[in-house]
Scaffold this motif. Sequence first.
Motif, mmCIF file in Angstrom:
data_model
loop_
_atom_site.group_PDB
_atom_site.id
_atom_site.type_symbol
_atom_site.label_atom_id
_atom_site.label_comp_id
_atom_site.label_asym_id
_atom_site.label_seq_id
_atom_site.Cartn_x
_atom_site.Cartn_y
_atom_site.Cartn_z
ATOM 1 N N PRO A 62 0.784 -1.236 0.000
ATOM 2 C CA PRO A 62 0.000 0.000 0.000
ATOM 3 C C PRO A 62 0.813 1.282 0.000
ATOM 4 C CG PRO A 62 0.005 -0.965 2.189
ATOM 5 C CD PRO A 62 0.687 -1.951 1.284
ATOM 6 N N THR A 63 2.061 1.230 0.464
ATOM 7 C CA THR A 63 2.812 2.468 0.651
ATOM 8 C C THR A 63 4.279 2.305 0.282
ATOM 9 O OG1 THR A 63 3.128 1.870 2.986
ATOM 10 C CG2 THR A 63 1.309 3.394 2.471
ATOM 11 N N VAL A 64 4.900 3.477 0.059
ATOM 12 C CA VAL A 64 6.332 3.560 -0.238
ATOM 13 C C VAL A 64 6.964 4.533 0.743
ATOM 14 C CG1 VAL A 64 8.070 4.243 -1.937
ATOM 15 C CG2 VAL A 64 5.974 3.096 -2.688
ATOM 16 N N CYS A 65 8.110 4.159 1.296
ATOM 17 C CA CYS A 65 8.891 5.042 2.155
ATOM 18 C C CYS A 65 10.170 5.417 1.418
ATOM 19 C CB CYS A 65 9.223 4.358 3.472
ATOM 20 S SG CYS A 65 10.189 5.379 4.621
ATOM 21 N N VAL A 66 10.403 6.707 1.263
ATOM 22 C CA VAL A 66 11.539 7.164 0.475
ATOM 23 C C VAL A 66 12.866 6.765 1.123
ATOM 24 C CG1 VAL A 66 11.684 9.418 1.590
ATOM 25 C CG2 VAL A 66 12.486 9.159 -0.761
ATOM 26 N N GLU A 67 13.851 6.465 0.287
ATOM 27 C CA GLU A 67 15.201 6.130 0.748
ATOM 28 C C GLU A 67 16.202 6.734 -0.245
ATOM 29 O OE1 GLU A 67 17.976 2.223 1.843
ATOM 30 O OE2 GLU A 67 15.999 1.950 0.953
ATOM 31 N N MET A 68 16.448 8.034 -0.100
ATOM 32 C CA MET A 68 17.309 8.730 -1.052
ATOM 33 C C MET A 68 18.404 9.487 -0.300
ATOM 34 S SD MET A 68 14.671 10.068 -4.026
ATOM 35 C CE MET A 68 14.155 11.523 -3.125
ATOM 36 N N SER A 69 19.349 10.018 -1.042
ATOM 37 C CA SER A 69 20.465 10.757 -0.437
ATOM 38 C C SER A 69 20.142 12.228 -0.226
ATOM 39 C CB SER A 69 21.710 10.634 -1.324
ATOM 40 O OG SER A 69 21.464 11.188 -2.617
ATOM 41 N N HIS A 70 19.081 12.734 -0.844
ATOM 42 C CA HIS A 70 18.667 14.121 -0.680
ATOM 43 C C HIS A 70 17.143 14.183 -0.782
ATOM 44 C CE1 HIS A 70 19.746 13.395 -4.923
ATOM 45 N NE2 HIS A 70 18.649 14.090 -5.195
ATOM 46 N N PHE A 71 16.577 15.284 -0.248
ATOM 47 C CA PHE A 71 15.141 15.319 -0.030
ATOM 48 C C PHE A 71 14.549 16.651 -0.467
ATOM 49 C CE2 PHE A 71 17.071 12.193 2.660
ATOM 50 C CZ PHE A 71 16.205 11.107 2.586
ATOM 51 N N ILE A 72 13.239 16.764 -0.319
ATOM 52 C CA ILE A 72 12.498 17.882 -0.891
ATOM 53 C C ILE A 72 12.780 19.226 -0.219
ATOM 54 C CG2 ILE A 72 10.667 16.358 -1.679
ATOM 55 C CD1 ILE A 72 8.987 17.408 0.724
ATOM 56 N N GLY A 73 13.481 19.212 0.899
ATOM 57 C CA GLY A 73 13.860 20.458 1.560
ATOM 58 C C GLY A 73 15.340 20.762 1.448
ATOM 59 N N ALA A 74 16.025 20.162 0.477
ATOM 60 C CA ALA A 74 17.473 20.346 0.327
ATOM 61 C C ALA A 74 17.841 21.820 0.194
ATOM 62 C CB ALA A 74 17.981 19.562 -0.880
ATOM 63 N N PHE A 75 18.992 22.185 0.757
ATOM 64 C CA PHE A 75 19.485 23.556 0.620
ATOM 65 C C PHE A 75 19.849 23.864 -0.835
ATOM 66 C CE2 PHE A 75 21.035 23.020 5.196
ATOM 67 C CZ PHE A 75 19.913 23.650 5.718
ATOM 68 N N ASP A 76 20.434 22.889 -1.522
ATOM 69 C CA ASP A 76 20.807 23.052 -2.923
ATOM 70 C C ASP A 76 19.551 22.893 -3.787
ATOM 71 O OD1 ASP A 76 21.580 21.649 -5.644
ATOM 72 O OD2 ASP A 76 23.382 22.715 -4.969
ATOM 73 N N ASP A 77 19.249 23.899 -4.596
ATOM 74 C CA ASP A 77 17.987 23.868 -5.342
ATOM 75 C C ASP A 77 17.961 22.773 -6.392
ATOM 76 O OD1 ASP A 77 15.366 25.174 -5.584
ATOM 77 O OD2 ASP A 77 16.030 25.637 -7.625
ATOM 78 N N ASP A 78 19.105 22.450 -6.990
ATOM 79 C CA ASP A 78 19.129 21.364 -7.970
ATOM 80 C C ASP A 78 18.790 20.031 -7.303
ATOM 81 O OD1 ASP A 78 19.746 23.060 -10.064
ATOM 82 O OD2 ASP A 78 21.913 22.719 -9.916
ATOM 83 N N LEU A 79 19.341 19.816 -6.095
ATOM 84 C CA LEU A 79 19.033 18.584 -5.369
ATOM 85 C C LEU A 79 17.569 18.568 -4.941
ATOM 86 C CD1 LEU A 79 22.216 18.142 -3.132
ATOM 87 C CD2 LEU A 79 21.647 16.954 -5.265
ATOM 88 N N ARG A 80 17.064 19.711 -4.525
ATOM 89 C CA ARG A 80 15.654 19.781 -4.142
ATOM 90 C C ARG A 80 14.755 19.417 -5.322
ATOM 91 N NH1 ARG A 80 11.263 22.783 -4.714
ATOM 92 N NH2 ARG A 80 12.320 24.248 -6.118
ATOM 93 N N ARG A 81 15.039 20.003 -6.487
ATOM 94 C CA ARG A 81 14.218 19.722 -7.657
ATOM 95 C C ARG A 81 14.303 18.253 -8.060
ATOM 96 N NH1 ARG A 81 12.310 24.174 -10.293
ATOM 97 N NH2 ARG A 81 13.139 26.195 -9.611
ATOM 98 N N ASP A 82 15.492 17.679 -7.930
ATOM 99 C CA ASP A 82 15.644 16.259 -8.244
ATOM 100 C C ASP A 82 14.841 15.408 -7.274
ATOM 101 O OD1 ASP A 82 17.142 14.038 -9.722
ATOM 102 O OD2 ASP A 82 17.628 13.598 -7.626
ATOM 103 N N ALA A 83 14.852 15.766 -5.993
ATOM 104 C CA ALA A 83 14.082 15.009 -5.004
ATOM 105 C C ALA A 83 12.594 15.094 -5.297
ATOM 106 C CB ALA A 83 14.382 15.528 -3.598
#
Length: 268
Positions: A62-83
């Motif tokens: 039923p659900t997915v839990c994220v497991e990534m190296s960067h997230f939606i609140g990243a300081f770097d905007d490119d990383l944020r957009r990728d997340a």
Amino acid sequence: MSPINAVCVQEQVLKGDTLEEKWDLAQSWGYDGIELRGQGERALSARLPDLQRAVRAGVHMPTVCVEMSHFIGAFDDDLRRDAVAQMSDQLRVVAALGGRGAMTPASWGMFSRRLPPFEPPRTPEQDTQVLVDSLGELGRVAEQEGVSVYLEPLNRYEDHMVNTLADAARLIGLIGLDSVRIGADTYHMNIEEADPAAALMHAGPLIGHVQASDSNRLEPGAGHIDWALFGATVQAIGYTGPIAIESRLSGPADEVLPAVPVLLRRYL
């Protein structure tokens, strides 16, 4: 027993070469579903044919839990957009599987106000705007796909932006989309909430997903969380969705995990 909350276990603790094999093991331990882990580089999307085959075989995911190296609140905007792009991808995958949604924190391990240098490079107002933008975009994707995105508050040592259920509720109020919900985790609540039951009651209408582990991050029953109170509160807020076990283990999985559904169902 109340309208049943499916007790799920995350896929990484299950032995097996296929999800079907993992599902057989999970069911033999008393679990009702498997929570997937959404790794980076669009790994979940690459698994879609195998995941769809597992759905056809009756595996409940039923659900997915994220497991990534960067997230939606990243300081770097490119990383944020990728997340955001990767989380959007995970929402589409869980929708294709007939699931409920995907869970993400604002960030994990990026910054803590409790550790040097103590002051982050963004102001609280800037943090809020970044998260409103990111979650708003994800909420629109989730709405289109018929699923939800779950914002998970983390404890103060793992994230500086969203620590309590009230923090998450405030952000969701600013976004104004029903597809953005709270993912409540009992471990983080044990650290951050002065009264976890009261916090759940207050946030009840916004709770979209629940993860369970004990006070020491081990499986339920290995610490000191009051699971009777937890179960009563879950019933009181009318939450009937999945409860996913996200924890480290106090011993071998086949020895400690079968006791968890028995424990939780005693009170749900």
